[in-house]
Each structure stands twice: as structure tokens, then as C-alpha cells.
Design an enzyme around this catalytic site. Structure first.
Site, PDB file in Angstrom:
ATOM      1  N   GLU A 126       0.130  -6.599  -6.645  1.00 16.79           N
ATOM      2  CA  GLU A 126       1.069  -7.709  -6.626  1.00 16.79           C
ATOM      3  C   GLU A 126       0.681  -8.697  -5.531  1.00 16.79           C
ATOM      4  O   GLU A 126      -0.268  -8.471  -4.776  1.00 16.79           O
ATOM      5  CB  GLU A 126       2.507  -7.203  -6.427  1.00 16.79           C
ATOM      6  CG  GLU A 126       2.997  -6.345  -7.585  1.00 16.79           C
ATOM      7  CD  GLU A 126       4.451  -5.934  -7.452  1.00 16.79           C
ATOM      8  OE1 GLU A 126       5.170  -6.533  -6.629  1.00 16.79           O
ATOM      9  OE2 GLU A 126       4.873  -5.001  -8.162  1.00 16.79           O
ATOM     10  N   HIS A 255      12.891 -14.904  -4.251  1.00 15.23           N
ATOM     11  CA  HIS A 255      11.871 -14.461  -5.195  1.00 15.23           C
ATOM     12  C   HIS A 255      11.434 -15.656  -6.041  1.00 15.23           C
ATOM     13  O   HIS A 255      12.283 -16.399  -6.533  1.00 15.23           O
ATOM     14  CB  HIS A 255      12.403 -13.343  -6.092  1.00 15.23           C
ATOM     15  CG  HIS A 255      11.315 -12.563  -6.766  1.00 15.23           C
ATOM     16  ND1 HIS A 255      10.585 -13.068  -7.822  1.00 15.23           N
ATOM     17  CD2 HIS A 255      10.819 -11.321  -6.528  1.00 15.23           C
ATOM     18  CE1 HIS A 255       9.701 -12.170  -8.200  1.00 15.23           C
ATOM     19  NE2 HIS A 255       9.812 -11.105  -7.431  1.00 15.23           N
ATOM     20  N   ARG A 301       5.358 -14.260  -1.399  1.00 13.21           N
ATOM     21  CA  ARG A 301       6.518 -14.842  -2.078  1.00 13.21           C
ATOM     22  C   ARG A 301       7.022 -16.141  -1.456  1.00 13.21           C
ATOM     23  O   ARG A 301       7.451 -17.040  -2.171  1.00 13.21           O
ATOM     24  CB  ARG A 301       7.655 -13.810  -2.106  1.00 13.21           C
ATOM     25  CG  ARG A 301       7.388 -12.644  -3.027  1.00 13.21           C
ATOM     26  CD  ARG A 301       8.467 -11.591  -2.899  1.00 13.21           C
ATOM     27  NE  ARG A 301       8.216 -10.463  -3.803  1.00 13.21           N
ATOM     28  CZ  ARG A 301       8.919  -9.343  -3.780  1.00 13.21           C
ATOM     29  NH1 ARG A 301       9.905  -9.200  -2.922  1.00 13.21           N
ATOM     30  NH2 ARG A 301       8.645  -8.369  -4.632  1.00 13.21           N
ATOM     31  N   HIS A 361      16.677 -13.276  -2.910  1.00 18.36           N
ATOM     32  CA  HIS A 361      16.248 -11.921  -3.264  1.00 18.36           C
ATOM     33  C   HIS A 361      16.645 -10.932  -2.164  1.00 18.36           C
ATOM     34  O   HIS A 361      17.727 -10.361  -2.205  1.00 18.36           O
ATOM     35  CB  HIS A 361      14.750 -11.927  -3.517  1.00 18.36           C
ATOM     36  CG  HIS A 361      14.231 -10.722  -4.227  1.00 18.36           C
ATOM     37  ND1 HIS A 361      14.832 -10.191  -5.339  1.00 18.36           N
ATOM     38  CD2 HIS A 361      13.138  -9.943  -3.982  1.00 18.36           C
ATOM     39  CE1 HIS A 361      14.144  -9.143  -5.762  1.00 18.36           C
ATOM     40  NE2 HIS A 361      13.113  -8.958  -4.944  1.00 18.36           N
ATOM     41  N   ARG A 396       8.819 -10.755   3.329  1.00 14.35           N
ATOM     42  CA  ARG A 396       8.524  -9.419   2.807  1.00 14.35           C
ATOM     43  C   ARG A 396       7.270  -9.417   1.931  1.00 14.35           C
ATOM     44  O   ARG A 396       7.065 -10.321   1.132  1.00 14.35           O
ATOM     45  CB  ARG A 396       9.689  -8.914   1.949  1.00 14.35           C
ATOM     46  CG  ARG A 396      10.874  -8.394   2.727  1.00 14.35           C
ATOM     47  CD  ARG A 396      12.000  -7.997   1.790  1.00 14.35           C
ATOM     48  NE  ARG A 396      13.113  -7.445   2.562  1.00 14.35           N
ATOM     49  CZ  ARG A 396      13.506  -6.179   2.515  1.00 14.35           C
ATOM     50  NH1 ARG A 396      12.893  -5.332   1.713  1.00 14.35           N
ATOM     51  NH2 ARG A 396      14.508  -5.758   3.244  1.00 14.35           N
TER      52      ARG A 396
END
Length: 532
Positions: A126, A255, A301, A361, A396
Site C-alpha cells: 500500500e 483518507h 495518505r 479517517h 499514519r
């Protein structure tokens, strides 16, 4: 043991929140024979944010190298991270995944379908990761994990689960003890919580030697969020009233890809789709991420979210799109949950791109803790998203959320098990703690009034404390939330206690402390995107 007082319960460990962090802590404490009371405001254990996690849980790359994961976390967090917390997660995380999820709970993580790689994990990649290192169960990893965890919790003889129980306030000896002997002590201690029992509309006093906050973040204080409806910042509100130290609250992760529709909670489109080759395009069908970062769709992100917002502001379009025709795998097989959700909305992702927008998020900050989950208030621990070890820094890294919950749920429980003798509170102290005092008796909890207050909170945070911030916007948010906070506080005192009122009080206070944290930090970094 039950005290003689009406609606008073004594337990060794009170855990507020039944997600992966709280449930893991409950299991490890109960295994050592401790009496655990686990409360959730929901109707069942399998609720909250943990079951919504799609992408997966960070494990380890095929060629195991903890330093690579450390580097990825630090890079995504803009090096604002606590290096000790990062190292701890990277080195201990895989070991705890093996011990709890793979060996004990037998979570059915995906494996490579190949004769040459029998029983090898199908590791996904990811955004922000150098290598594939993420265990997954298709696109419903959180649900699969929580099904195994909640089954173990529900069947454990040492765990008492109380559903539809909402924590109102933390109990401390300085504020709630009726004995001068304890109120004049220099060191304050947490003794449990006042809890609203929605089943019979009463407030219980749950006294505990150790209290663990594990109630998640505060996504629902924003107008657009991927979070469960119950995630309204109750831990932040209760901690601020108990004068527990918090940090990094201004770093709220948005997000990049939530499904664009008008649902109360945005459906998450996992980052793993971009890891499998999906591409972001604008309304003209053009890829745009290369303008913002050389990693393109696999940038962290915060960068992708801010890039999308910039595209929307430039074009005036309501959303961008995720083109899945470039996926390396069949979306119906690899991402069945997303495929079905989009199909119900009239979009066949094998043929059409998915409309997406950013949404609130997870928080990167929270209640400050050490590597064992201890807070600045004695006998109070905090784990999961509501806590801040410094792991995430200013942003994050993808799929670290479930691992963080698992690791610190385990770590906190292990620390409590080793120190339970010194953590025990005397019966004399606990008996001095006052029960809930019913002050409000007015039946003025008009749903229209509460709905309007929530609209004000969510619009204010989204417009002024959202993805793009400025000093002027933050001042406006502060002024509006200050006035609303005063109004809600008076409303709270006068009105008969109920679940919707508690949630409003917590949501308003968590939005207020978030705004104040953002105002104190003038520096643009990561999720705290100050434009001036």
C-alpha cells in the site's frame, strides 16, 4: 464483587471500548485470571471502527527487514515520530501477530495460490511502503480479525461484556472522592468511570483498580468520515476533563479515497486497490498524482488527500475517480466488498471508475502514553486510536492501525498483569467515590436541537479544521465551538441524562480540544496542512 451502593460495581480492570485494542487487552488480562469488565456503547461486540478496516494489517516483508518498515513509518510521519515507538512496533509487531492472530485465533489471511509457494502469505503493498508486507483477508480484513477476537472474548469466563453502556466520565480521587484523606493526596488516580446503561436509563458507578481507554478516535465530529457512527471522541473529552495530558491532536488523517455519495458515513475504498495498480484520474480522465509526488498513487495518505483537494478546487468538480481497469487482479475476487457496494450504487468497477473524495479517517495523536500504554493519570491506560505513543508522527502509514491496536492492547495488558499488586486500590478508597448525581430533570432533549448542534460541529470542523487550514479559519472555528460548548454545557446540566446528550457533549468537547491543538501549532506538517 458488587458494592452495597445502588448501581455500583467493582471490577479489577475496566476497559472502555471493544475494538481490536480493547478486546486484545481484555483477552490477555483475563488469561492471567483478572476480572475484566468490557463495555461498549454499541448493541454488540462486533461494531466500531475495527471491523471496517479493509486493506489489512502490517506484518513483515518476505525478506524480513524491520528497518525498512521503520523507515517507511518515519517517512510517512514526516519524522515527527517517537523513534522508540516506531522501532517497537516494527520489531515486536510480527511476533504478536503470530502469537495472537495466526497461532491462537487462526485468522484466515490470504495465501498465494501457487504450487510453488504453498502456504506462503499473499502480502499486499500500500501507499508509503517499499515492499509488500501486509496480511489481508480480501478487502474485509478488520471484519475477519474481529470475528475471531470477539468470539474469544465472548466465551472467556473472566470477561464480563456490557453492551449499550456509554462512559460519561472518568472517576478520579481528586474529583470524586468524598474523603479528605484522598482528595489532599498529591498523586491523582483513576478509579473507574460513571457509565450510562442504555438498557434501563440509569447511571452506573463502575469502580476499577485499572481503567483502560480504548474507545477510538473522533471521525464523526467531521461532516465527511469513514468512521462508525459511535466514534465521536469520547476518550478525548473524558481525558481533557480529567486533566490527562494529550498531544498531536491536530494531526487528523483524511483518507484519500472514500466513495462519493450522500451516506452519513463514507464507504472506504481501500488503499490496497492503488497498491494493486488502480490509478487516480480527474474529471477529464487525466492522471494527476505525478504533479504532486514521484510515488504517484502510492504516496502517503496526507499527500494524496491534499493533491485531490487541490484538483477539486482547481476544476470545480465534486470528486475525482479511481480507475480500476488497470488492476492486476480481478476486482470481484480481490475486492468483493467494494465490488458489491459499488454495484449496488450502479457502478461496475470492472468497466467504470469509482467516484472518490477524501474523508476524515484516523487521528495520529491522542492521549499521551508511554510504550506500555500508561497515561499521565495513575491507574489509567490508553490504547489504540485514542492514544498517542508518537508512533505515527504527523501522518499514519497505511495499515499500521490494526497493528497498533493489537500491539498496544497486548503491551498494556502484559504491563498490568506484571504490576497488578501495586495498582490495586483499597476498598476504603473505592467506597469513598461518589455515585452519579442526577442534576438535570428537564425533558428538553428535542432531537431537532441536538441534530442542529451536531450540524454546527461537523460543518465547523470540516470547513475550518479540515484538510486545508489557515489561522483565520481556526480562529473562526474556535469562536464558534467556544460559544457552542458553553451552550451545550448548560443544556447538559439541565437535561435528563441520555445517550444522545452524552454523545453531543463528548463530540462538542473533542472538536473544541482539537481546534485548540491546531491553533497552538503554526507549522505546516503532514496532516496539519496550514496554508499561511
Amino acid at each position: 464483587m458488587t458494592f452495597n451502593k445502588t448501581n455500583t460495581i467493582k471490577t479489577q480492570a475496566l476497559i472502555i471500548g471493544s475494538g481490536l485494542a480493547g478486546s486484545t487487552a481484555a483477552l490477555i488480562l483475563a488469561d492471567k485470571g483478572l476480572e475484566v469488565t468490557l463495555i461498549t456503547s454499541e448493541k454488540e461486540l462486533l461494531s466500531g471502527n475495527s471491523p471496517l478496516a479493509q486493506g489489512g494489517i502490517v506484518y513483515k516483508a518476505a525478506k524480513e527487514n524491520p528497518k525498512e518498515l521503520e523507515g517507511d513509518i518515519l517517512n510517512a510521519g514526516h519524522n515527527l515520530n517517537n523513534h522508540w515507538a516506531v522501532r517497537h512496533l516494527a520489531r515486536k509487531g510480527p511476533e504478536i501477530v503470530d502469537k495472537i492472530l495466526i497461532d491462537r485465533l487462526k485468522i484466515p489471511f490470504a495465501k498465494i495460490k501457487s504450487d510453488n509457494a504453498a502456504n506462503a502469505w499473499d502480502l499486499a503493498r500500500e501507499g508509503g511502503h517499499h515492499s509488500p508486507c501486509i496480511l489481508h483477508c480480501a478487502d474485509y480484513t478488520g471484519l475477519a480479525i474481529m470475528q475471531g477476537v470477539t468470539k474469544a472474548v465472548a466465551s472467556h469466563p473472566n470477561i464480563k461484556v456490557l453492551t449499550q453502556h456509554t462512559a460519561i466520565d472518568l472517576l478520579t480521587i481528586h474529583h470524586h472522592s468524598q474523603s479528605k484523606t484522598y482528595r489532599y493526596q498529591v498523586i491523582n488516580k483513576c478509579c473507574g468511570a460513571h457509565v450510562f446503561d442504555e438498557n434501563n436509563s440509569t447511571v452506573q458507578t463502575i469502580l476499577a483498580d485499572v481503567t483502560i481507554l480504548a474507545s477510538g478516535g473522533a471521525g464523526q465530529i467531521f461532516l465527511h468520515t469513514t468512521n462508525n457512527p459511535s466514534v465521536i471522541g469520547s476518550a478525548f473529552a473524558m481525558a481533557s476533563r480529567a486533566l490527562v495530558r494529550m498531544t498531536n491532536l491536530e494531526y487528523v488523517q483524511f483518507h484519500p479515497t472514500a466513495f462519493f455519495d450522500h451516506a452519513p458515513s463514507r464507504f472506504l475504498i481501500t488503499e490496497a486497490m492503488r497498491g494493486e495498480g488502480a490509478r487516480l484520474i480527474n474529471a477529464k480522465g487525466e492522471r494527476f498524482m505525478k504533479k504532486y509526488d514521484q510515488r504517484e498513487e502510492l504516496a502517503p495518505r496526507d499527500i494524496v488527500s491534499q493533491a485531490i483537494v487541490n484538483e477539486l478546487l482547481t476544476s470545480g468538480s465534486p470528486c475525482v475517480f479511481l480507475d480500476t481497469k488497470t488492476l492486476k487482479t480481478d476486482p470481484k475476487e480481490r475486492f468483493p466488498t467494494i465490488y458489491e457496494h459499488c454495484l449496488k450504487s450502479g457502478i461496475d468497477i470492472r468497466k467504470e471508475p469509482i467516484p472518490v473524495v477524501p474523508a476524515a479517517h484516523y487521528f495520529c495523536g491522542g492521549i499521551l502514553t508511554n510504550l506500555w500504554g500508561e497515561t499521565s493519570l495513575n491507574n489509567l491506560y490508553s490504547i489504540g486510536e485514542c492514544s498517542c505513543t508518537g508512533l505515527h508522527g504527523a501522518n499514519r502509514l497505511a495499515s499500521t492501525s490494526l497493528l497498533e491496536a493489537l500491539v498496544w492492547g497486548y503491551q498494556a495488558a502484559e504491563h498490568i498483569n506484571k504490576n497488578i499488586t501495586s495498582l490495586r486500590l483499597s476498598n476504603r478508597l473505592l467506597e469513598s467515590i461518589s455515585d452519579w448525581k442526577y442534576i438535570g430533570n428537564e425533558k428538553n432533549d428535542d432531537p431537532a436541537l441536538i441534530a442542529q448542534d451536531w450540524t454546527t460541529i461537523r460543518s465547523t470542523t470540516w470547513n475550518y479544521v479540515g484538510i486545508i487550514r489557515s489561522h483565520a479559519r481556526l480562529r473562526r472555528a474556535f469562536e464558534e465551538l467556544r460559544d457552542l460548548s458553553t451552550h451545550v454545557h448548560d443544556f447538559y446540566k439541565l437535561t435528563t441524562i441520555n445517550k444522545s446528550l452524552i454523545d453531543l457533549f463528548h463530540g462538542c468537547q473533542s472538536a473544541y480540544v482539537l481546534t485548540q491543538a491546531a491553533m497552538r501549532n503554526p507549522k505546516k506538517l503532514g496532516c496539519h496542512n496550514m496554508i499561511d
